[in-house]
Design a protein around this motif. Sequence first.
Motif, PDB file in Angstrom:
ATOM      1  N   THR B   6       0.880  -1.031  -0.401  1.00  0.00           N
ATOM      2  CA  THR B   6      -0.263  -0.435   0.232  1.00  0.00           C
ATOM      3  C   THR B   6       0.897   1.463   0.161  1.00  0.00           C
ATOM      4  O   THR B   6       1.490   1.581   0.624  1.00  0.00           O
ATOM      5  CB  THR B   6      -0.781  -0.107   0.995  1.00  0.00           C
ATOM      6  OG1 THR B   6      -1.676  -1.203   0.970  1.00  0.00           O
ATOM      7  CG2 THR B   6      -1.882   1.090   0.854  1.00  0.00           C
ATOM      8  N   ARG B   7       1.018   2.149  -0.964  1.00  0.00           N
ATOM      9  CA  ARG B   7       1.419   3.301  -1.180  1.00  0.00           C
ATOM     10  C   ARG B   7       0.624   3.872  -0.327  1.00  0.00           C
ATOM     11  O   ARG B   7      -0.093   4.091   0.099  1.00  0.00           O
ATOM     12  CB  ARG B   7       1.519   3.741  -2.176  1.00  0.00           C
ATOM     13  CG  ARG B   7       2.765   5.332  -2.473  1.00  0.00           C
ATOM     14  CD  ARG B   7       3.055   4.899  -3.786  1.00  0.00           C
ATOM     15  NE  ARG B   7       1.635   5.874  -4.820  1.00  0.00           N
ATOM     16  CZ  ARG B   7       1.635   7.075  -4.589  1.00  0.00           C
ATOM     17  NH1 ARG B   7       2.567   8.054  -4.146  1.00  0.00           N
ATOM     18  NH2 ARG B   7       1.101   8.160  -4.855  1.00  0.00           N
ATOM     19  N   VAL B   8       1.818   4.570   1.087  1.00  0.00           N
ATOM     20  CA  VAL B   8       1.303   5.385   2.257  1.00  0.00           C
ATOM     21  C   VAL B   8       1.364   7.271   1.329  1.00  0.00           C
ATOM     22  O   VAL B   8       2.508   7.453   1.054  1.00  0.00           O
ATOM     23  CB  VAL B   8       1.528   5.499   3.324  1.00  0.00           C
ATOM     24  CG1 VAL B   8       1.314   6.665   4.230  1.00  0.00           C
ATOM     25  CG2 VAL B   8       0.991   4.009   3.547  1.00  0.00           C
ATOM     26  N   GLU B   9       0.226   8.515   1.697  1.00  0.00           N
ATOM     27  CA  GLU B   9       1.077   9.305   1.344  1.00  0.00           C
ATOM     28  C   GLU B   9       1.163  10.010   2.225  1.00  0.00           C
ATOM     29  O   GLU B   9       0.548   9.916   3.248  1.00  0.00           O
ATOM     30  CB  GLU B   9      -0.271   9.663   0.202  1.00  0.00           C
ATOM     31  CG  GLU B   9       0.319   8.785  -1.250  1.00  0.00           C
ATOM     32  CD  GLU B   9      -1.149   9.673  -2.397  1.00  0.00           C
ATOM     33  OE1 GLU B   9      -0.579  10.036  -3.232  1.00  0.00           O
ATOM     34  OE2 GLU B   9      -1.834   8.565  -2.027  1.00  0.00           O
ATOM     35  N   THR B  10       2.047  11.597   2.218  1.00  0.00           N
ATOM     36  CA  THR B  10       1.662  12.629   3.717  1.00  0.00           C
ATOM     37  C   THR B  10       0.421  13.694   3.032  1.00  0.00           C
ATOM     38  O   THR B  10      -0.050  13.324   1.789  1.00  0.00           O
ATOM     39  CB  THR B  10       3.110  13.075   3.374  1.00  0.00           C
ATOM     40  OG1 THR B  10       2.945  14.132   1.622  1.00  0.00           O
ATOM     41  CG2 THR B  10       4.084  11.947   3.187  1.00  0.00           C
ATOM     42  N   LEU B  11       0.106  13.916   4.018  1.00  0.00           N
ATOM     43  CA  LEU B  11      -0.627  15.134   3.599  1.00  0.00           C
ATOM     44  C   LEU B  11      -0.441  16.581   3.188  1.00  0.00           C
ATOM     45  O   LEU B  11      -0.728  16.891   2.737  1.00  0.00           O
ATOM     46  CB  LEU B  11      -2.147  15.170   5.124  1.00  0.00           C
ATOM     47  CG  LEU B  11      -2.949  14.333   5.617  1.00  0.00           C
ATOM     48  CD1 LEU B  11      -3.354  14.474   6.647  1.00  0.00           C
ATOM     49  CD2 LEU B  11      -3.448  14.473   4.289  1.00  0.00           C
ATOM     50  N   ASP B  12       0.654  16.577   3.805  1.00  0.00           N
ATOM     51  CA  ASP B  12       1.047  18.139   3.386  1.00  0.00           C
ATOM     52  C   ASP B  12       2.396  17.954   2.504  1.00  0.00           C
ATOM     53  O   ASP B  12       3.014  17.335   2.039  1.00  0.00           O
ATOM     54  CB  ASP B  12       2.363  18.381   4.859  1.00  0.00           C
ATOM     55  CG  ASP B  12       1.163  18.365   6.108  1.00  0.00           C
ATOM     56  OD1 ASP B  12      -0.249  18.608   5.615  1.00  0.00           O
ATOM     57  OD2 ASP B  12       1.747  19.063   7.057  1.00  0.00           O
ATOM     58  N   GLY B  31      -2.896   4.400 -11.816  1.00  0.00           N
ATOM     59  CA  GLY B  31      -3.991   4.873 -12.127  1.00  0.00           C
ATOM     60  C   GLY B  31      -4.821   5.520 -10.613  1.00  0.00           C
ATOM     61  O   GLY B  31      -5.771   4.906 -10.466  1.00  0.00           O
ATOM     62  N   TYR B  32      -4.715   6.459 -11.260  1.00  0.00           N
ATOM     63  CA  TYR B  32      -5.792   7.665 -10.300  1.00  0.00           C
ATOM     64  C   TYR B  32      -6.963   7.168 -10.964  1.00  0.00           C
ATOM     65  O   TYR B  32      -7.211   8.210 -12.096  1.00  0.00           O
ATOM     66  CB  TYR B  32      -5.391   8.409 -10.634  1.00  0.00           C
ATOM     67  CG  TYR B  32      -4.409   8.530  -8.584  1.00  0.00           C
ATOM     68  CD1 TYR B  32      -4.712   9.558  -7.426  1.00  0.00           C
ATOM     69  CD2 TYR B  32      -2.996   7.853  -8.425  1.00  0.00           C
ATOM     70  CE1 TYR B  32      -3.679   9.074  -6.356  1.00  0.00           C
ATOM     71  CE2 TYR B  32      -2.003   7.605  -7.734  1.00  0.00           C
ATOM     72  CZ  TYR B  32      -2.437   8.343  -6.678  1.00  0.00           C
ATOM     73  OH  TYR B  32      -1.780   8.664  -5.591  1.00  0.00           O
ATOM     74  N   HIS B  92      -2.212  21.808  -0.303  1.00  0.00           N
ATOM     75  CA  HIS B  92      -1.436  20.849  -0.551  1.00  0.00           C
ATOM     76  C   HIS B  92      -2.029  20.029  -2.145  1.00  0.00           C
ATOM     77  O   HIS B  92      -0.683  19.512  -2.923  1.00  0.00           O
ATOM     78  CB  HIS B  92      -1.278  20.605   0.539  1.00  0.00           C
ATOM     79  CG  HIS B  92      -0.699  20.993   1.943  1.00  0.00           C
ATOM     80  ND1 HIS B  92       0.685  21.264   2.064  1.00  0.00           N
ATOM     81  CD2 HIS B  92      -1.568  21.091   2.770  1.00  0.00           C
ATOM     82  CE1 HIS B  92       0.850  22.199   2.741  1.00  0.00           C
ATOM     83  NE2 HIS B  92      -0.383  21.701   3.513  1.00  0.00           N
ATOM     84  N   ARG B  93      -2.860  20.226  -2.212  1.00  0.00           N
ATOM     85  CA  ARG B  93      -3.005  18.568  -3.462  1.00  0.00           C
ATOM     86  C   ARG B  93      -4.307  19.760  -4.194  1.00  0.00           C
ATOM     87  O   ARG B  93      -5.259  19.675  -2.711  1.00  0.00           O
ATOM     88  CB  ARG B  93      -3.063  17.465  -3.330  1.00  0.00           C
ATOM     89  CG  ARG B  93      -1.860  16.793  -2.798  1.00  0.00           C
ATOM     90  CD  ARG B  93      -2.117  15.276  -2.284  1.00  0.00           C
ATOM     91  NE  ARG B  93      -1.188  14.922  -1.752  1.00  0.00           N
ATOM     92  CZ  ARG B  93      -0.625  13.891  -2.000  1.00  0.00           C
ATOM     93  NH1 ARG B  93      -1.153  13.126  -2.706  1.00  0.00           N
ATOM     94  NH2 ARG B  93       0.533  13.476  -1.711  1.00  0.00           N
ATOM     95  N   GLN B  94      -4.254  19.507  -5.271  1.00  0.00           N
ATOM     96  CA  GLN B  94      -5.459  19.788  -6.292  1.00  0.00           C
ATOM     97  C   GLN B  94      -5.978  18.737  -6.997  1.00  0.00           C
ATOM     98  O   GLN B  94      -5.233  18.688  -8.211  1.00  0.00           O
ATOM     99  CB  GLN B  94      -5.900  21.449  -6.772  1.00  0.00           C
ATOM    100  CG  GLN B  94      -7.681  21.345  -7.060  1.00  0.00           C
ATOM    101  CD  GLN B  94      -7.167  23.193  -7.831  1.00  0.00           C
ATOM    102  OE1 GLN B  94      -6.454  24.023  -8.120  1.00  0.00           O
ATOM    103  NE2 GLN B  94      -8.599  23.574  -7.029  1.00  0.00           N
ATOM    104  N   GLU B  95      -5.868  17.754  -7.498  1.00  0.00           N
ATOM    105  CA  GLU B  95      -6.222  16.745  -8.135  1.00  0.00           C
ATOM    106  C   GLU B  95      -8.001  16.379  -8.465  1.00  0.00           C
ATOM    107  O   GLU B  95      -8.004  16.239  -9.490  1.00  0.00           O
ATOM    108  CB  GLU B  95      -6.378  15.587  -7.686  1.00  0.00           C
ATOM    109  CG  GLU B  95      -4.500  15.364  -7.275  1.00  0.00           C
ATOM    110  CD  GLU B  95      -4.661  13.784  -5.745  1.00  0.00           C
ATOM    111  OE1 GLU B  95      -3.238  13.379  -5.671  1.00  0.00           O
ATOM    112  OE2 GLU B  95      -5.833  13.465  -5.508  1.00  0.00           O
TER     113      GLU B  95
END
Lengths: 118, 145
Positions: B6-12, B31-32, B92-95
């Motif tokens: 499982t890929r763990v990502e950061t929030l910031d 494949g998002y 921080h992110r805009q997907e």
Amino acid sequence: MYSKLQPDSIAPAVDIIERKHERVVVVDLPGADESTIEVNAENDLLTLTARVAAQEPQDMQVLYRGFELRDYRRVFTLPDDVDRQRISAKCKHGVLHVTLPKRPEAQARRKQIKVEKE
Amino acid sequence: MIPILTRVETLDDGLFGLGNLQREMNRLLEGYAGRGEDFPAINVWSNPEKAVITAELPGMDPAAINIAVQGDVVTLSGERKAEELDKDEVLHRQERRHGQFSRSVRLPYAIAPDKVSARYNRGLLEVTLPRHEGTKPRRIAVAGD
């Protein structure tokens, strides 16, 4: 908790907003059954999962396929300053908002340190 | 079954986040959802009686979705609003895709515009488009002597 998820779940698109007192994770979960959405803060991990409930039309020919409906799963590390007891979440029209408040003492700790001149 | 990897990502972002390029590459490789160029993502089905279009449009006001039918062309349009940000807030992110959209689909036959129906549920739009009666193949009886 993940046993009912399809093994080939996909990572939903997210926006992450940081405000002074909280972070908000906004998650697109089109087709997800709201009652199956799980937001789990355990140890240092925030795990978001949801099962898809929408049905596709039966006995019809596919002319074009731009998306597949699959279960959703995405994992983030939780920063130290998140108050795990006060994490909340709400969902409307397939969009989940997870609010991660910062601990008050963590905010106080963020105070800027003054550099003294000699 | 818990996936082994499982890929763990950061929030910031910033110091502890992955660089933009690497994150973009990961997104392409893994494949998002919502990765496509075209927004909203749609599926199109048909049979001899009707066509069905589904679209991924989470977070919309159903009244703000426009569906226009002209002959055999169906157009979905509207606007998906972005999250509102104050000056001191950091994105921080805009997907998630947002903004004005318009997608047109040409179907194999003309549609009866007055019979089109649509429903919006769990962020999915489903438009049912019955075929125009005049375009259905008609069986011609062959008269014998």
